[in-house]
Enzyme design. Sequence first.
Site, PDB file in Angstrom:
ATOM      1  N   HIS A  84      44.245 -81.416  49.189  1.00 47.53           N
ATOM      2  CA  HIS A  84      44.652 -82.344  48.136  1.00 47.53           C
ATOM      3  C   HIS A  84      43.658 -82.383  46.978  1.00 47.53           C
ATOM      4  O   HIS A  84      43.717 -83.283  46.143  1.00 47.53           O
ATOM      5  CB  HIS A  84      44.848 -83.743  48.726  1.00 47.53           C
ATOM      6  N   HIS A  88      51.734 -74.840  55.067  1.00 47.04           N
ATOM      7  CA  HIS A  88      52.925 -75.226  55.821  1.00 47.04           C
ATOM      8  C   HIS A  88      53.420 -74.097  56.719  1.00 47.04           C
ATOM      9  O   HIS A  88      54.112 -74.348  57.702  1.00 47.04           O
ATOM     10  CB  HIS A  88      54.024 -75.686  54.864  1.00 47.04           C
TER      11      HIS A  88
END
Length: 726
Positions: A267, A106
């Site tokens: 993920h 992020h």
Amino acid sequence: MSTTDDTHNTLSTGKCPFHQGGHDRSAGAGTASRDWWPNQLRVDLLNQHSNRSNPLGEDFDYRKEFSKLDYSALKGDLKALLTDSQPWWPADWGSYVGLFIRMAWHGAGTYRSIDGRGGAGRGQQRFAPLNSWPDNVSLDKARRLLWPIKQKYGQKISWADLFILAGNVALENSGFRTFGFGAGREDVWEPDLDVNWGDEKAWLTHRHPEALAKAPLGATEMGLIYVNPEGPDHSGEPLSAAAAIRATFGNMGMNDEETVALIAGGHTLGKTHGAAAASHVGADPEAAPIEAQGLGWASSYGSGVGADAITSGLEVVWTQTPTQWSNYFFENLFKYEWVQTRSPAGAIQFEAVDAPDIIPDPFDPSKKRKPTMLVTDLTLRFDPEFEKISRRFLNDPQAFNEAFARAWFKLTHRDMGPKARYIGPEVPKEDLIWQDPLPQPLYQPTQEDIINLKAAIAASGLSISEMVSVAWASASTFRGGDKRGGANGARLALAPQRDWEVNAVAARVLPVLEALQKTTNKASLADIIVLAGVVGIEQAAAAAGVSISVPFAPGRVDARQDQTDIEMFSLLEPIADGFRNYRARLDVSTTESLLIDKAQQLTLTAPEMTVLVGGMRVLGTNFDGSQNGVFTDRPGVLSTDFFANLLDMRYEWKPTDDANELFEGRDRLTGEVKYTATRADLVFGSNSVLRALAEVYACSDAHEKFVKDFVAAWVKVMNLDRFDLL
């Protein structure tokens, strides 16, 4: 009692009726200029990140400090931290692997290739708005977990580098082999003001993917890093998310394969958190009370942490080994049938309806659950192009590992610029096309060579305007955000830059300089282009009666066409360059705002921008040879005429077109048209801040100062990409 009586009584007691109660007397309080004039020109953007905000001082050398770092010990401490679960924020499965990967992702994922802004290069995740974005919930805890390590190693490691390195170590600790790590990100000490995050006033406002192509925005919703994991505007439809995914990852310069690898790799580890409704979650860090000490999103649900944690509102665990690298993401994606469901917080997600309970609970080893996925994860199965790539990765885990390693490295280093900026023991040897690679130097010109080259350039028949213009065209592509562009590499002579409208001068001048380079064979074309600017400025200064030697640092090299990504370099083409009075489109901002934008990308201060525009106008460097802004009767002389005539009240300015882009300056007495101008010219007389600067150079005693200031600002631009001189 009447208001009049109240006022009378107040006055009779000697109290001021206007300064009672809760009036805020602190500095900066009250109505600001931008409240009155919201379209006020943002000259303040050129004052960001000055030494006044830097506690380390202008003499601090991060590269030198980093060289003192015990890099191996630092990585060892980071590895130990991963499993040192803290009661105030317990680690899922006893490991912070997923948390630190998300923090690094992020931080880097705000990068946008369209303008080069955003990214992890300055540690901006510490500041608003990023520290309080809805998509960054709980990353305040990740940064706080890192604090003891940052405190231990001090200025030998920047926050910006530490964030990314922590993500790398987390991947390595999971059993994954990363592509490498380049340090060199220097911290700043205040939020970036120049990044356009969008004009929405509410978090998570949806944007159509097509709109992203028209603005330098990196996410489909305000406050997200990429796309809404529940699908566009919470649609819950995997296929509809494909366009949004391509738009956002494409804005970072990622292709479909890199996109699939990044989503799946990110993920493969960790989980999302949605134990209960978002109504339990408190204020973000910027809005939290002072006693929270910079931590936000305190939850009132249960313990608020661990099994009770609420972050995105989604409750998803993708793989059977969420702290160890695997290919389970793709195996689960294609093995099971997925049914839409909702998290305990009410967010849309998918569950493998036909799967056994094979997913370990993060805090209770006696519990298992079914695999779950995000809406956008299923896009990788149901979008035809993404599906082909995903199946290849399913059947070839090594190809997936290689693709993710390279894509992760690109994600986390994309905004660092050329490889010359990388430092540390884990910098990969391989040159990558997105790093804008350069060859090794072929020339080492001596001082005598430089003198002879300057003489040859002076005798080439090129005008002052042409010499200065071609040097500016080469160097001014630099972007301070991602450190791309600049004169090193002489890419002005390559596609796509040689064909840009704004670089029309190159077609006339480059053949002359290329022939000179081949004849002399003493310096690179890149050096000769910059040296031509030196010759032009020295001639113009001499014509103005000032003898000055323009500093010149040789050592530039010439890139090859195969070292130049045409698509990515096309993003450097300016839609406006006020320094050359160029404007390609009228539907994007104002001309004067785009001048500020260009100056900010060139890391110029307001005085530097001012002196450069004034000097380039009198040297006749407009891209099309027009006389707009050439407020002088002696073009080619490095004079202060631009400022003196702009501020001369003998002239009255009026627009000549409906767009108010072109203007005529007429003699107030005779009505004769004396000069023509653009908004990029007249702003130095209309804007109060820029006028104050222009007045300095319009004064009778400013001539020598003007020349010296112009040369200093010019040399700064010419050397912006000389990372080999660091």
